[in-house]
Design a protein around this motif. Structure first.
Motif, PDB file in Angstrom:
ATOM      1  N   GLU A 103       0.806  -1.220   0.000  1.00 18.14           N
ATOM      2  CA  GLU A 103       0.000   0.000   0.000  1.00 18.14           C
ATOM      3  C   GLU A 103       0.840   1.272   0.000  1.00 18.14           C
ATOM      4  OE1 GLU A 103      -2.681  -0.124   3.265  1.00 18.14           O
ATOM      5  OE2 GLU A 103      -3.541  -2.079   2.723  1.00 18.14           O
ATOM      6  N   LEU A 104       2.114   1.183   0.372  1.00 18.26           N
ATOM      7  CA  LEU A 104       2.971   2.360   0.473  1.00 18.26           C
ATOM      8  C   LEU A 104       4.085   2.297  -0.564  1.00 18.26           C
ATOM      9  CD1 LEU A 104       3.420   2.526   4.373  1.00 18.26           C
ATOM     10  CD2 LEU A 104       1.686   3.669   2.995  1.00 18.26           C
ATOM     11  N   THR A 105       4.594   3.468  -0.911  1.00 18.04           N
ATOM     12  CA  THR A 105       5.785   3.541  -1.750  1.00 18.04           C
ATOM     13  C   THR A 105       7.027   3.489  -0.858  1.00 18.04           C
ATOM     14  OG1 THR A 105       5.871   5.956  -1.674  1.00 18.04           O
ATOM     15  CG2 THR A 105       4.526   4.960  -3.402  1.00 18.04           C
ATOM     16  N   LYS A 106       8.203   3.357  -1.476  1.00 19.98           N
ATOM     17  CA  LYS A 106       9.438   3.307  -0.698  1.00 19.98           C
ATOM     18  C   LYS A 106       9.666   4.616   0.058  1.00 19.98           C
ATOM     19  CE  LYS A 106      11.771  -0.010  -3.720  1.00 19.98           C
ATOM     20  NZ  LYS A 106      12.956  -0.266  -4.591  1.00 19.98           N
ATOM     21  N   LEU A 107       9.329   5.733  -0.555  1.00 21.55           N
ATOM     22  CA  LEU A 107       9.487   7.028   0.124  1.00 21.55           C
ATOM     23  C   LEU A 107       8.535   7.131   1.307  1.00 21.55           C
ATOM     24  CD1 LEU A 107       9.851   9.453  -2.928  1.00 21.55           C
ATOM     25  CD2 LEU A 107      11.650   8.592  -1.425  1.00 21.55           C
TER      26      LEU A 107
END
Length: 250
Positions: free
Chosen positions: A213-217
């Motif tokens: 659900e999240l990006t690496k940033l």
């Protein structure tokens, strides 16, 4: 009349210390020799064999099977030497993979039901996860604990201990995260052999199946957000978290 230096004011040289010139280099410290790769493999093999006596036979079976397939393919192509040259390295690779899998199982079996086993399971996660060595919440009396990992699926809380006892720790940590990260999904995995729990050998596998659900940033931002607020129960470095006690005077 020239004065001679007072011998009582000069510090005596240490007995037995080697004399060194003004511009000479310092003696190099002896480097600790690391065990060779073959020795490490031998230690892993012995550890695995003690827990799983069948592992040598499985490794031998895989090796001979792969070599036999390579030989058959070589005979069909009328070049059995090339078949052997290809089959032997592939057979060794297959046997090594069997050893790796069985060694992981043996290692988990040795630490299962011990304090901190869930934290060790998080240490086997692949890249992309941010984990902590110490639990984020712990009950020193019962040694129940909650570990945390941050990745693209969100925040994952991994508990160890019976469900009834560890539930208050999980609920408190989940509520705390909901206040500071209202838009981030918090997953809960209970490790153990009880009903609804996940064996520690399967914890990393289950976490790998969670929906991203999240990006690496965003993962880094969530980690920094949690780190900036600190932990609910500060545990100084070098202190056993399972023996720590909260400061009642605060």
């Amino acid at each position: 009349m020239a004065k001679t230096p007072d011998s009582s004011n000069t510090a005596p040289a240490a007995e037995g210390a080697p004399k060194r010139g003004l511009f000479s280099r310092k003696p190099k410290e002896a480097k600790v020799k690391k065990p060779s790769r073959l020795k490490q493999i031998g230690e892993v093999f012995n550890m695995t064999r003690r827990h799983d006596p069948m592992v040598p036979w499985l490794m031998l079976l895989v090796f001979l099977g792969v070599v036999a397939v390579g030989l058959v393919v070589g005979l069909l192509l009328e070049n059995w030497i090339t078949g052997l040259l290809i089959g032997i390295p592939l057979g060794l690779l297959g046997a090594t993979l069997i050893l790796s899998r069985r060694a992981e199982r043996a290692a988990f079996a040795q630490i299962e039901n011990q304090p901190g086993a869930s934290g060790a399971a998080l240490g086997t996660l692949k890249r992309g996860w941010i984990t902590e060595d110490q639990p984020v919440s712990v009950n020193p009396r019962t040694q129940d604990a909650v570990f945390r990992a941050i990745g693209r699926p969100g925040v994952v809380l991994v508990s160890e201990g019976p469900t009834v006892r560890v539930k208050p720790l999980l609920d408190a940590e989940r509520k705390r995260l909901a206040r500071i990260l209202p838009n981030v999904t918090v997953h809960v995995i209970e490790s153990g052999r009880g009903e609804g729990q996940v064996p520690i050998s399967q914890v990393a596998k289950k976490m790998g199946k969670l929906k991203k659900e999240l990006t690496k940033l965003e993962v880094n931002a969530v980690s920094k957000r949690i780190s900036s607020l600190g932990t609910r129960l500060p545990i100084p470095k070098g202190i056993d978290p399972y023996k720590a006690r909260p400061n009642r005077g605060r």
